[in-house]
Design an enzyme around this catalytic site. Structure first.
Site, short mmCIF file in Angstrom:
data_model
loop_
_atom_site.label_atom_id
_atom_site.label_comp_id
_atom_site.label_asym_id
_atom_site.label_seq_id
_atom_site.Cartn_x
_atom_site.Cartn_y
_atom_site.Cartn_z
N HIS A 108 56.38 -16.63 10.51
CA HIS A 108 56.00 -15.22 10.64
C HIS A 108 57.14 -14.49 11.35
O HIS A 108 57.57 -14.90 12.43
CB HIS A 108 54.76 -15.06 11.54
CG HIS A 108 53.50 -15.64 11.00
ND1 HIS A 108 52.51 -14.89 10.41
CD2 HIS A 108 53.04 -16.91 11.00
CE1 HIS A 108 51.49 -15.67 10.06
NE2 HIS A 108 51.78 -16.90 10.41
N GLY A 127 46.05 -22.00 14.84
CA GLY A 127 45.69 -20.90 13.94
C GLY A 127 46.30 -20.99 12.55
O GLY A 127 46.28 -20.00 11.81
N GLN A 128 46.86 -22.15 12.21
CA GLN A 128 47.41 -22.26 10.85
C GLN A 128 46.27 -22.28 9.83
O GLN A 128 45.37 -23.12 9.91
CB GLN A 128 48.26 -23.53 10.69
CG GLN A 128 48.92 -23.60 9.32
CD GLN A 128 49.86 -24.80 9.14
OE1 GLN A 128 49.98 -25.65 10.03
NE2 GLN A 128 50.52 -24.87 7.99
N ASP A 184 53.16 -9.92 4.72
CA ASP A 184 51.85 -10.51 5.00
C ASP A 184 50.76 -9.54 4.53
O ASP A 184 50.85 -8.33 4.75
CB ASP A 184 51.71 -10.79 6.51
CG ASP A 184 50.55 -11.73 6.80
OD1 ASP A 184 50.80 -12.85 7.27
OD2 ASP A 184 49.38 -11.33 6.57
N ILE A 185 49.73 -10.08 3.90
CA ILE A 185 48.66 -9.25 3.34
C ILE A 185 47.80 -8.61 4.46
O ILE A 185 47.14 -7.60 4.23
CB ILE A 185 47.78 -10.10 2.39
CG1 ILE A 185 47.08 -9.23 1.37
CG2 ILE A 185 46.80 -10.98 3.14
CD1 ILE A 185 46.45 -10.02 0.23
N HIS A 245 55.18 -21.85 6.93
CA HIS A 245 55.64 -20.46 6.83
C HIS A 245 56.00 -19.96 8.21
O HIS A 245 55.38 -20.29 9.21
CB HIS A 245 54.56 -19.57 6.21
CG HIS A 245 53.21 -19.72 6.81
ND1 HIS A 245 52.38 -20.78 6.50
CD2 HIS A 245 52.53 -18.98 7.72
CE1 HIS A 245 51.25 -20.67 7.19
NE2 HIS A 245 51.33 -19.59 7.95
P1 AMP Z 1 48.74 -18.74 9.36
O1 AMP Z 1 47.46 -18.26 9.97
O2 AMP Z 1 49.85 -18.94 10.33
O3 AMP Z 1 48.52 -19.95 8.47
O4 AMP Z 1 49.24 -17.56 8.44
C1 AMP Z 1 48.84 -17.37 7.12
C2 AMP Z 1 49.17 -15.95 6.80
O5 AMP Z 1 49.14 -15.79 5.41
C3 AMP Z 1 48.18 -14.93 7.41
O6 AMP Z 1 48.89 -14.06 8.27
C4 AMP Z 1 47.63 -14.24 6.18
O7 AMP Z 1 47.40 -12.86 6.38
C5 AMP Z 1 48.70 -14.49 5.15
N1 AMP Z 1 48.25 -14.47 3.77
C6 AMP Z 1 47.18 -15.12 3.24
N2 AMP Z 1 47.07 -14.85 1.92
C7 AMP Z 1 48.10 -14.01 1.62
C8 AMP Z 1 48.52 -13.35 0.44
N3 AMP Z 1 47.88 -13.51 -0.72
N4 AMP Z 1 49.62 -12.57 0.50
C9 AMP Z 1 50.29 -12.39 1.66
N5 AMP Z 1 49.94 -12.99 2.81
C10 AMP Z 1 48.86 -13.78 2.80
#
Ligand code: AMP
Ligand code: ZN
Length: 112
Positions: A100, A91-92, A30-31, A98
């Protein structure tokens, strides 16, 4: 899907730090990590959210891949958390399903 950031990662159009890949799934860091280990596991096929699939094989694979990564990252013994945010109120923020995988620190309950 055209404008989906995770589909772009699957196609290699956006870089990511891969931790696992097979023909149907991808896992990457995760970024914006919320724990020392924070990995996202996705199907390569675009599915917007959990409530939009009944594909048991796909859903089972997400879990078993996460469990294998947890073993490899050495967080299995102490414990880890798996989260699938589904919909805005949960919070999606990315509309490509995906999972986590979070570990490496003590988790709180209930989650915020
Ligand atoms: P959610 O809030 O459950 O939809 O999670 C989306 C996740 O994607 C968040 O934890 C972000 O930090 C992660 N995310 C968004 N863009 C990227 C990216 N380019 N590379 C890796 N993770 C990302
Ligand atoms: Zn997508």
């Amino acid at each position: 899907m055209e404008d989906c950031i995770f589909c772009k990662m699957v196609k290699g159009e956006i870089p990511c730090r891969k931790v696992y890949e097979d023909t149907g799934f991808l896992a990457f860091l995760d970024i914006n990590p919320q724990a020392p280990v924070h990995v996202l596991v996705i199907p390569k096929k675009h599915v917007a959210r959990l409530s939009e699939t009944g594909d048991r094989e796909l859903l089972g694979s997400l879990l078993s891949i996460a469990s294998a990564i947890a073993e490899r990252e050495n967080i299995s013994g102490k414990g880890y958390r798996i989260v699938i945010n589904t919909g805005r109120e949960a919070g999606q923020t990315v509309d490509h399903i995906h999972l986590h995988l979070l570990g490496g620190r003590k988790m709180n309950w209930p989650p915020g």
